[in-house]
Design a protein around this motif. Sequence first.
Motif, PDB file in Angstrom:
ATOM      1  N   SER A  24       0.845  -1.188   0.000  1.00 55.96           N
ATOM      2  CA  SER A  24       0.000   0.000   0.000  1.00 55.96           C
ATOM      3  C   SER A  24       0.884   1.243   0.000  1.00 55.96           C
ATOM      4  N   TYR A  25       0.318   2.373  -0.395  1.00 49.47           N
ATOM      5  CA  TYR A  25       1.081   3.618  -0.362  1.00 49.47           C
ATOM      6  C   TYR A  25       1.503   3.961   1.066  1.00 49.47           C
ATOM      7  N   ASP A  26       0.661   3.638   2.039  1.00 47.52           N
ATOM      8  CA  ASP A  26       1.018   3.908   3.432  1.00 47.52           C
ATOM      9  C   ASP A  26       2.236   3.105   3.857  1.00 47.52           C
ATOM     10  N   SER A  27       2.283   1.827   3.461  1.00 48.65           N
ATOM     11  CA  SER A  27       3.437   0.995   3.854  1.00 48.65           C
ATOM     12  C   SER A  27       4.703   1.461   3.150  1.00 48.65           C
ATOM     13  N   ILE A  28       4.566   1.907   1.897  1.00 52.86           N
ATOM     14  CA  ILE A  28       5.725   2.444   1.182  1.00 52.86           C
ATOM     15  C   ILE A  28       6.223   3.712   1.884  1.00 52.86           C
ATOM     16  N   LYS A  29       5.286   4.562   2.276  1.00 51.78           N
ATOM     17  CA  LYS A  29       5.666   5.794   2.967  1.00 51.78           C
ATOM     18  C   LYS A  29       6.363   5.491   4.290  1.00 51.78           C
ATOM     19  N   ASN A  30       5.835   4.543   5.049  1.00 51.03           N
ATOM     20  CA  ASN A  30       6.446   4.187   6.331  1.00 51.03           C
ATOM     21  C   ASN A  30       7.847   3.619   6.137  1.00 51.03           C
ATOM     22  N   PHE A  31       8.014   2.811   5.085  1.00 50.02           N
ATOM     23  CA  PHE A  31       9.328   2.220   4.817  1.00 50.02           C
ATOM     24  C   PHE A  31      10.351   3.302   4.476  1.00 50.02           C
ATOM     25  N   ILE A  32       9.986   4.207   3.576  1.00 53.06           N
ATOM     26  CA  ILE A  32      10.902   5.274   3.180  1.00 53.06           C
ATOM     27  C   ILE A  32      11.219   6.182   4.365  1.00 53.06           C
ATOM     28  N   ASP A  33      10.214   6.463   5.158  1.00 49.05           N
ATOM     29  CA  ASP A  33      10.413   7.317   6.335  1.00 49.05           C
ATOM     30  C   ASP A  33      11.361   6.654   7.328  1.00 49.05           C
ATOM     31  N   ASP A  34      11.284   5.331   7.408  1.00 49.60           N
ATOM     32  CA  ASP A  34      12.137   4.589   8.339  1.00 49.60           C
ATOM     33  C   ASP A  34      13.576   4.512   7.824  1.00 49.60           C
ATOM     34  N   VAL A  35      13.744   4.271   6.536  1.00 53.73           N
ATOM     35  CA  VAL A  35      15.083   4.122   5.953  1.00 53.73           C
ATOM     36  C   VAL A  35      15.797   5.463   5.842  1.00 53.73           C
ATOM     37  N   LYS A  36      15.030   6.508   5.529  1.00 56.23           N
ATOM     38  CA  LYS A  36      15.578   7.851   5.336  1.00 56.23           C
ATOM     39  C   LYS A  36      16.696   7.854   4.277  1.00 56.23           C
ATOM     40  N   PRO A  37      16.359   7.496   3.065  1.00 54.50           N
ATOM     41  CA  PRO A  37      17.371   7.433   2.003  1.00 54.50           C
ATOM     42  C   PRO A  37      17.737   8.818   1.477  1.00 54.50           C
ATOM     43  N   ASP A  38      18.857   8.893   0.789  1.00 60.23           N
ATOM     44  CA  ASP A  38      19.235  10.119   0.087  1.00 60.23           C
ATOM     45  C   ASP A  38      18.670  10.123  -1.336  1.00 60.23           C
ATOM     46  N   TRP A  39      18.501   8.935  -1.884  1.00 60.13           N
ATOM     47  CA  TRP A  39      18.008   8.788  -3.250  1.00 60.13           C
ATOM     48  C   TRP A  39      16.930   7.699  -3.275  1.00 60.13           C
ATOM     49  N   VAL A  40      15.929   7.870  -4.128  1.00 58.05           N
ATOM     50  CA  VAL A  40      14.938   6.822  -4.382  1.00 58.05           C
ATOM     51  C   VAL A  40      14.817   6.648  -5.894  1.00 58.05           C
ATOM     52  N   LEU A  41      15.027   5.431  -6.361  1.00 64.35           N
ATOM     53  CA  LEU A  41      14.965   5.105  -7.777  1.00 64.35           C
ATOM     54  C   LEU A  41      13.740   4.238  -8.036  1.00 64.35           C
ATOM     55  N   VAL A  42      12.972   4.572  -9.054  1.00 61.09           N
ATOM     56  CA  VAL A  42      11.754   3.837  -9.373  1.00 61.09           C
ATOM     57  C   VAL A  42      11.815   3.369 -10.824  1.00 61.09           C
ATOM     58  N   SER A  43      11.623   2.070 -11.044  1.00 58.95           N
ATOM     59  CA  SER A  43      11.608   1.500 -12.392  1.00 58.95           C
ATOM     60  C   SER A  43      10.171   1.389 -12.886  1.00 58.95           C
ATOM     61  N   ILE A  44       9.895   1.996 -14.038  1.00 63.19           N
ATOM     62  CA  ILE A  44       8.566   1.919 -14.641  1.00 63.19           C
ATOM     63  C   ILE A  44       8.711   1.155 -15.955  1.00 63.19           C
ATOM     64  N   LEU A  45       8.690  -0.156 -15.834  1.00 65.18           N
ATOM     65  CA  LEU A  45       8.899  -1.006 -17.003  1.00 65.18           C
ATOM     66  C   LEU A  45       7.728  -0.922 -17.963  1.00 65.18           C
ATOM     67  N   PHE A  46       6.498  -0.883 -17.411  1.00 65.97           N
ATOM     68  CA  PHE A  46       5.300  -0.876 -18.236  1.00 65.97           C
ATOM     69  C   PHE A  46       4.516   0.420 -18.034  1.00 65.97           C
ATOM     70  N   SER A  47       3.818   0.849 -19.089  1.00 60.81           N
ATOM     71  CA  SER A  47       3.058   2.100 -19.013  1.00 60.81           C
ATOM     72  C   SER A  47       1.970   2.042 -17.949  1.00 60.81           C
ATOM     73  N   ASN A  48       1.455   0.846 -17.657  1.00 64.65           N
ATOM     74  CA  ASN A  48       0.381   0.765 -16.655  1.00 64.65           C
ATOM     75  C   ASN A  48       0.900   0.958 -15.229  1.00 64.65           C
ATOM     76  N   LEU A  49       2.221   1.141 -15.072  1.00 55.14           N
ATOM     77  CA  LEU A  49       2.794   1.361 -13.740  1.00 55.14           C
ATOM     78  C   LEU A  49       3.152   2.818 -13.485  1.00 55.14           C
ATOM     79  N   VAL A  50       2.994   3.673 -14.495  1.00 55.66           N
ATOM     80  CA  VAL A  50       3.456   5.054 -14.339  1.00 55.66           C
ATOM     81  C   VAL A  50       2.687   5.789 -13.241  1.00 55.66           C
TER      82      VAL A  50
END
Length: 421
Positions: A24-50
Amino acid sequence: RDLPCPLRRQRQMCIRDRVMIGESYDSIKNFIDDVKPDWVLVSILFSNLVVHGKKIAEIVKSIDPKIKTILGGNHVNNTYTEVLNDRFVDYVVLGECDFSVGELISSVLEGKDIGKIKGVAFKYDNKIISNGLSTRINDLNTLPREARDLMNMEGYFDVGLFHSAKSRSKRVGNIMATRGCPEKCSFCTTPQMWGNTVRWRDPENIFAEIRDIVTDYGIEEIQFDDDTLTANIKKLLMLCDLIEPLDIKWCTPNGVKINYHSKNPTKQDNLYKRMFESGCYQITFGVETGNQDILDNTINKRLPLDTVKQAIESAKRAGMLVHTFWMVGFPGETFEQMEHTIKFAESIESDSYSVAITTPLPGTKLFNEVAEKNLFIDGLSKEQIIERIHFSKGIIKVDGFDSNDEFEKWVNQANIYLNLV
């Protein structure tokens, strides 16, 4: 419009609503908030994922605007201007970014000029700057292994929704042996992203990865995600020899071109027999349509229909199950032609079928043709086009139906009919 099926009404009742599976978007947000990264990379292989890719970038910036976001993948490759216009996206990487993305991050951290890094696009002075595609990686053996140890592999096994129509196990490992495709189908983005030359990793390199994930994760089945695994028969036979002693099941769920080696039936027979002996339980063929005119003049797929049944019979004689891919609703396709595709699909007697609504993807020749001829469903905005692609709904006008919802029901019915006959 009805299919020639005596159980049509009963089978229609089997159609189910879509189910969304994933974090879920909430779990993704909690994970990123916990890790506190400097960079986040997102792969959009298919148009239905944009839609999801942009949402993740938005989530990242809501946590900390200083976190840098990079988006890449097939869809981004063809729509980088539109993607970079999103205020939550800092950079995009174009083409094979395995090494260029590292160069980008290092250059930003060191304050170096990124204006000459191939495969990078970015915003500068209210303009979008593109450095073009990254350089093709000729030696795929130089690529590092996927960091599976950083992933929740057991979570994927528990969900068990893998690519094959008839997976033999929930402990599936996905492998890519090659990059590139020699075909020029008008609906596909693979040649633009990966090129028209098929590049293989060494069979020994592929085998070593398979052997290791079998040992490390108890993998019981391999699914090859390549576009053209059977194009190079010499390399594939070498791989078969290597993996046979592992006694593991494998398949080609992403599809292979059906008429490779069709001019030499004995060669084709021997290839399929060897694949089966080494553990291949299912081969998937992309036929797309039962109309030669559409194959030749609409989608530019070099496939004589008279080679289809021969290849399917050869694969089944070898002992493999056969799955086939089909598409309906091409620009200018008549209802009678769509009906003919379903009847042709039924006649070739594969073991299972997937019938899809033709969805022109941004960046493809098919998409450009639809745009130039104004064949989109009346009144669709760019945002609505992407949203309909997200849910695998049609975006172009289709002959013989009062609405696209009616067409979608007909396609669902066709899938049920073919897979139950």
